[in-house]
Scaffold this motif. Structure first.
Motif, PDB file in Angstrom:
ATOM      1  N   GLU A   6       0.640 -16.141  -6.326  1.00 12.38           N
ATOM      2  CA  GLU A   6      -0.317 -16.224  -5.201  1.00 12.38           C
ATOM      3  C   GLU A   6       0.198 -17.170  -4.117  1.00 12.38           C
ATOM      4  OE1 GLU A   6      -4.233 -17.462  -6.288  1.00 12.38           O
ATOM      5  OE2 GLU A   6      -4.755 -15.501  -7.105  1.00 12.38           O
TER       6      GLU A   6
ATOM      7  N   GLY B 215       5.963 -18.279 -13.139  1.00 11.29           N
ATOM      8  CA  GLY B 215       5.706 -16.842 -13.231  1.00 11.29           C
ATOM      9  C   GLY B 215       4.249 -16.529 -13.525  1.00 11.29           C
TER      10      GLY B 215
ATOM     11  N   SER C  41      -0.080 -16.740 -12.247  1.00 12.60           N
ATOM     12  CA  SER C  41      -0.844 -16.339 -11.051  1.00 12.60           C
ATOM     13  C   SER C  41      -0.679 -17.342  -9.920  1.00 12.60           C
ATOM     14  CB  SER C  41      -2.334 -16.237 -11.386  1.00 12.60           C
ATOM     15  OG  SER C  41      -2.553 -15.209 -12.287  1.00 12.60           O
ATOM     16  N   SER C  42      -0.657 -18.636 -10.268  1.00 15.89           N
ATOM     17  CA  SER C  42      -0.550 -19.651  -9.202  1.00 15.89           C
ATOM     18  C   SER C  42       0.749 -19.477  -8.435  1.00 15.89           C
ATOM     19  CB  SER C  42      -0.601 -21.068  -9.786  1.00 15.89           C
ATOM     20  OG  SER C  42      -1.770 -21.256 -10.502  1.00 15.89           O
TER      21      SER C  42
ATOM     22  N   ARG D  51       3.244 -13.941 -16.443  1.00 13.57           N
ATOM     23  CA  ARG D  51       1.855 -14.186 -16.844  1.00 13.57           C
ATOM     24  C   ARG D  51       0.899 -13.703 -15.755  1.00 13.57           C
ATOM     25  NH1 ARG D  51       1.394 -17.933 -21.297  1.00 13.57           N
ATOM     26  NH2 ARG D  51       3.489 -18.606 -21.785  1.00 13.57           N
TER      27      ARG D  51
ATOM     28  N   VAL E 257       4.291 -24.485 -12.606  1.00 15.36           N
ATOM     29  CA  VAL E 257       4.730 -24.175 -13.971  1.00 15.36           C
ATOM     30  C   VAL E 257       3.631 -24.472 -14.989  1.00 15.36           C
ATOM     31  CG1 VAL E 257       7.199 -24.371 -13.484  1.00 15.36           C
ATOM     32  CG2 VAL E 257       5.925 -26.407 -14.169  1.00 15.36           C
TER      33      VAL E 257
ATOM     34  N   HIS F 101      11.709 -17.451 -11.987  1.00 16.46           N
ATOM     35  CA  HIS F 101      10.919 -17.441 -13.218  1.00 16.46           C
ATOM     36  C   HIS F 101      11.864 -17.387 -14.425  1.00 16.46           C
ATOM     37  CE1 HIS F 101       7.999 -16.802 -16.200  1.00 16.46           C
ATOM     38  NE2 HIS F 101       8.050 -15.483 -16.245  1.00 16.46           N
ATOM     39  N   ARG F 102      11.486 -18.103 -15.483  1.00 21.53           N
ATOM     40  CA  ARG F 102      12.411 -18.261 -16.606  1.00 21.53           C
ATOM     41  C   ARG F 102      12.476 -17.047 -17.552  1.00 21.53           C
ATOM     42  NH1 ARG F 102       9.303 -22.962 -20.158  1.00 21.53           N
ATOM     43  NH2 ARG F 102       7.413 -21.764 -20.598  1.00 21.53           N
ATOM     44  N   ARG F 103      11.556 -16.102 -17.403  1.00 23.84           N
ATOM     45  CA  ARG F 103      11.588 -14.895 -18.247  1.00 23.84           C
ATOM     46  C   ARG F 103      11.619 -13.660 -17.355  1.00 23.84           C
ATOM     47  NH1 ARG F 103       6.932 -13.988 -21.814  1.00 23.84           N
ATOM     48  NH2 ARG F 103       5.610 -14.989 -20.241  1.00 23.84           N
TER      49      ARG F 103
HETATM   50  P1  NAP Z   1       0.364 -20.328 -16.225  1.00 20.62           P
HETATM   51  O1  NAP Z   1      -0.366 -19.047 -16.219  1.00 20.62           O
HETATM   52  O2  NAP Z   1       0.379 -21.159 -17.454  1.00 20.62           O
HETATM   53  O3  NAP Z   1       1.866 -20.020 -15.797  1.00 20.62           O
HETATM   54  C1  NAP Z   1       2.828 -21.028 -15.783  1.00 20.62           C
HETATM   55  C2  NAP Z   1       4.185 -20.396 -15.538  1.00 20.62           C
HETATM   56  O4  NAP Z   1       5.159 -21.427 -15.483  1.00 20.62           O
HETATM   57  C3  NAP Z   1       4.608 -19.442 -16.647  1.00 20.62           C
HETATM   58  O5  NAP Z   1       5.196 -18.309 -16.083  1.00 20.62           O
HETATM   59  C4  NAP Z   1       5.616 -20.259 -17.430  1.00 20.62           C
HETATM   60  O6  NAP Z   1       6.656 -19.479 -17.998  1.00 20.62           O
HETATM   61  C5  NAP Z   1       6.214 -21.144 -16.377  1.00 20.62           C
HETATM   62  N1  NAP Z   1       6.696 -22.409 -16.923  1.00 20.62           N
HETATM   63  C6  NAP Z   1       6.067 -23.256 -17.764  1.00 20.62           C
HETATM   64  N2  NAP Z   1       6.830 -24.338 -18.021  1.00 20.62           N
HETATM   65  C7  NAP Z   1       7.965 -24.164 -17.323  1.00 20.62           C
HETATM   66  C8  NAP Z   1       9.134 -24.938 -17.164  1.00 20.62           C
HETATM   67  N3  NAP Z   1       9.271 -26.123 -17.782  1.00 20.62           N
HETATM   68  N4  NAP Z   1      10.122 -24.455 -16.372  1.00 20.62           N
HETATM   69  C9  NAP Z   1       9.975 -23.271 -15.737  1.00 20.62           C
HETATM   70  N5  NAP Z   1       8.886 -22.482 -15.833  1.00 20.62           N
HETATM   71  C10 NAP Z   1       7.885 -22.937 -16.626  1.00 20.62           C
HETATM   72  O7  NAP Z   1      -0.149 -21.329 -15.061  1.00 20.62           O
HETATM   73  P2  NAP Z   1      -0.863 -20.975 -13.667  1.00 20.62           P
HETATM   74  O8  NAP Z   1      -0.196 -19.897 -12.930  1.00 20.62           O
HETATM   75  O9  NAP Z   1      -1.014 -22.293 -12.982  1.00 20.62           O
HETATM   76  O10 NAP Z   1      -2.302 -20.485 -14.109  1.00 20.62           O
HETATM   77  C11 NAP Z   1      -3.133 -21.313 -14.925  1.00 20.62           C
HETATM   78  C12 NAP Z   1      -4.445 -20.575 -15.249  1.00 20.62           C
HETATM   79  O11 NAP Z   1      -5.182 -20.410 -14.036  1.00 20.62           O
HETATM   80  C13 NAP Z   1      -4.217 -19.183 -15.805  1.00 20.62           C
HETATM   81  O12 NAP Z   1      -5.220 -18.922 -16.742  1.00 20.62           O
HETATM   82  C14 NAP Z   1      -4.388 -18.273 -14.609  1.00 20.62           C
HETATM   83  O13 NAP Z   1      -4.837 -16.980 -14.959  1.00 20.62           O
HETATM   84  C15 NAP Z   1      -5.436 -19.047 -13.818  1.00 20.62           C
HETATM   85  N6  NAP Z   1      -5.305 -18.740 -12.377  1.00 20.62           N
HETATM   86  C16 NAP Z   1      -6.139 -17.808 -11.889  1.00 20.62           C
HETATM   87  C17 NAP Z   1      -6.073 -17.472 -10.562  1.00 20.62           C
HETATM   88  C18 NAP Z   1      -7.039 -16.453 -10.031  1.00 20.62           C
HETATM   89  O14 NAP Z   1      -7.854 -15.957 -10.803  1.00 20.62           O
HETATM   90  N7  NAP Z   1      -7.006 -16.114  -8.768  1.00 20.62           N
HETATM   91  C19 NAP Z   1      -5.147 -18.096  -9.707  1.00 20.62           C
HETATM   92  C20 NAP Z   1      -4.286 -19.044 -10.253  1.00 20.62           C
HETATM   93  C21 NAP Z   1      -4.376 -19.348 -11.604  1.00 20.62           C
HETATM   94  P3  NAP Z   1       6.382 -18.584 -19.301  1.00 20.62           P
HETATM   95  O15 NAP Z   1       5.600 -17.412 -18.819  1.00 20.62           O
HETATM   96  O16 NAP Z   1       7.749 -18.258 -19.766  1.00 20.62           O
HETATM   97  O17 NAP Z   1       5.637 -19.435 -20.265  1.00 20.62           O
END
Ligand code: NAP
Length: 427
Positions: free
Chosen positions: A277, A271, A273-274, A299, A357, A293-295
């Motif tokens: 997107e 849930g 941005s990755s 995010r 995740v 998504h689990r919630r």
């Molecule tokens: P993230 O923001 O940490 O999101 C991970 C998601 O996975 C969360 O929704 C989380 O749920 C879920 N999750 C975690 N463990 C899980 C599990 N065991 N089972 C099921 N769901 C699980 O990771 P991300 O999307 O890879 O982003 C990482 C960082 O990169 C962030 O700071 C983001 O803003 C940045 N990013 C930026 C851009 C951009 O600027 N264009 C693009 C991609 C990423 P919960 O919400 O319940 O914890």
């Protein structure tokens, strides 16, 4: 490009399988595939190291689709081993580290190499990790005339180096390819006299005491201070079957493997941005993309959720987790979802699952030495100082609430300035 690697098509490969007298390691790669680009230099290094012991072969997956499918390869890169026409060992898929590739080769060949001749490097500052935080620290340390070495297990770049579009890094005048951005940082660090030792496998790190120590396969580094900037790696799914089906229906890179799912129904897990997107990106190929998504809060930014909700090919399921994935011939057959509120389970017929995740810190080597927080990140405040003198933590590996390229480079600058002050004080 190493001459020790054979670039073959499927006919040439099948001939080699029949006639070759050595084990074969085969890398199915694709264009436009960040984990393939990470693997390429590791594969070359291994081809140099194990020359004559095992045949190194690369094959473009898109051009040899029939053979790839025959072998059940649906993800790039996928590495397979063969001996006397039979597949042997454990195949690997997606992002791979140098230790993982080395261990897989050693499982086939045994410990065949003589011990490496070790050399010694003495310096002011070791920086572990060549992502944005480590490179930025290198730029500041080099400018401060510290004798600095960046040691990186892979190629420089970290996760940012595998990101195709970075639109929010200041001063880039529009979106920039992450690889180009980190290459600029690398060149800048080199221009200030920093030594960069990449593709070095780290075997030992000693952080305690006045002298910091790092041992790789062939170099021992000694320094007065050290900056830990090892970043984080994508977290893997905990769904039953997820590990076994990695590269066979379970994927971590939409740009590498999305095209396989033309007209299919697929899942995206997460849930953030990755996840959102990449779900939108995957609608280029898939008929139906189901985000799980689990919630019920995300995010990802509201604007990203809005875009996904407006896309007719996307369905968003909240308060659900993927409990299990089951494989079909080459791809998935079904996924079992569980509602986290009611406990009710449902079965979805899907061909693939793309997992986003979040990430987990790369701190395994520092456990028991430097203080970590309850989630495994290195405990350090904005000044990047850890509980150990002369040890600083910068970038995604540090406890912090916002992990962006710009916060990583900012950390790198702070850590290098702190390290310089520390070194000046002890001198
Ligand atoms: P993230 O923001 O940490 O999101 C991970 C998601 O996975 C969360 O929704 C989380 O749920 C879920 N999750 C975690 N463990 C899980 C599990 N065991 N089972 C099921 N769901 C699980 O990771 P991300 O999307 O890879 O982003 C990482 C960082 O990169 C962030 O700071 C983001 O803003 C940045 N990013 C930026 C851009 C951009 O600027 N264009 C693009 C991609 C990423 P919960 O919400 O319940 O914890």
């Amino acid at each position: 490009m190493s001459e020790k690697i054979k670039y073959l098509n499927s006919d040439q490969f099948e001939k080699l399988l029949k006639t070759g007298d050595k084990p074969i390691i085969l890398d199915f790669f694709s264009d436009d595939c960040p984990p393939c680009e990470v693997l390429a230099p590791i594969f070359e290094k291994m081809a140099d190291k194990y020359e004559g012991q095992i045949e190194f072969v690369k094959m473009m997956r898109q051009d040899n689709r029939e053979l790839a499918l025959k072998l059940g390869v649906t993800g790039s890169p996928t590495v397979l081993f063969f001996n006397h026409s039979e597949e042997i060992g454990n195949r690997m898929s997606g992002f791979m580290t140098k230790p993982q590739v080395r261990i897989a080769i050693e499982e086939i060949l045994g410990d065949v190499l003589p011990p490496a001749k070790m050399s010694r490097v003495d310096c002011d500052l070791i920086i572990l990790g060549g992502g944005p935080a480590g490179l930025s620290a290198g730029i500041y340390a080099g400018r401060a005339k510290l004798k600095t070495v960046i040691v990186e297990e892979s190629i420089c770049g970290g996760q940012a180096g595998s990101t195709s579009h970075i639109a929010n890094y200041p001063g880039t005048m529009g979106p920039i390819n992450g690889k180009d951005l980190v290459n600029n940082m690398k060149e800048q660090a080199l221009s200030f006299g920093v030594r960069i030792d990449d593709l070095k496998e780290i075997f030992e790190v000693k952080l305690d005491g006045p002298e910091k120590y790092v041992r790789t396969e062939d170099v021992e580094y000694y320094s007065k201070a050290i900056i830990l900037a090892t970043g984080s790696r994508p977290r893997e799914t905990d769904a039953i079957g997820g590990k076994e089906l990695k590269g066979k229906g379970v994927h971590y890179c939409a740009t590498c493997d999305g095209a396989m799912y033309e007209g299919a129904d697929i899942l995206v897990i997460g849930g953030g941005s990755s996840a959102i997107e990449e779900a939108v990106f995957l609608t280029r190929f898939a008929e139906h993309v189901i985000i799980v998504h689990r919630r019920d809060e995300f995010r990802a930014a509201p604007i990203e959720i809005e875009e996904a909700r407006e896309n007719k090919k996307i369905t968003i399921l909240t308060n659900k987790v993927v409990k299990e994935v089951k494989g079909g011939d080459y791809v998935l057959k079904e996924a079992i979802l569980k509602d986290v509120k009611t406990g009710k389970e449902e079965v979805l017929a899907v061909s693939g699952a793309f997992v986003y995740v979040g990430n987990e810190p790369q701190t395994d080597r520092f456990k028991g030495q430097v203080k970590l927080d309850e989630t495994g990140y290195i405990s350090a405040l904005e000044d990047t100082k850890t509980n150990l003198t002369g040890v600083f933590a910068a970038g995604d590996v540090r406890t912090k609430s916002i992990r962006q390229v710009v916060t990583a480079t900012s950390d790198g600058a702070v850590a290098a300035i702190m390290a310089e002050k520390f070194i000046t004080a002890i001198k």
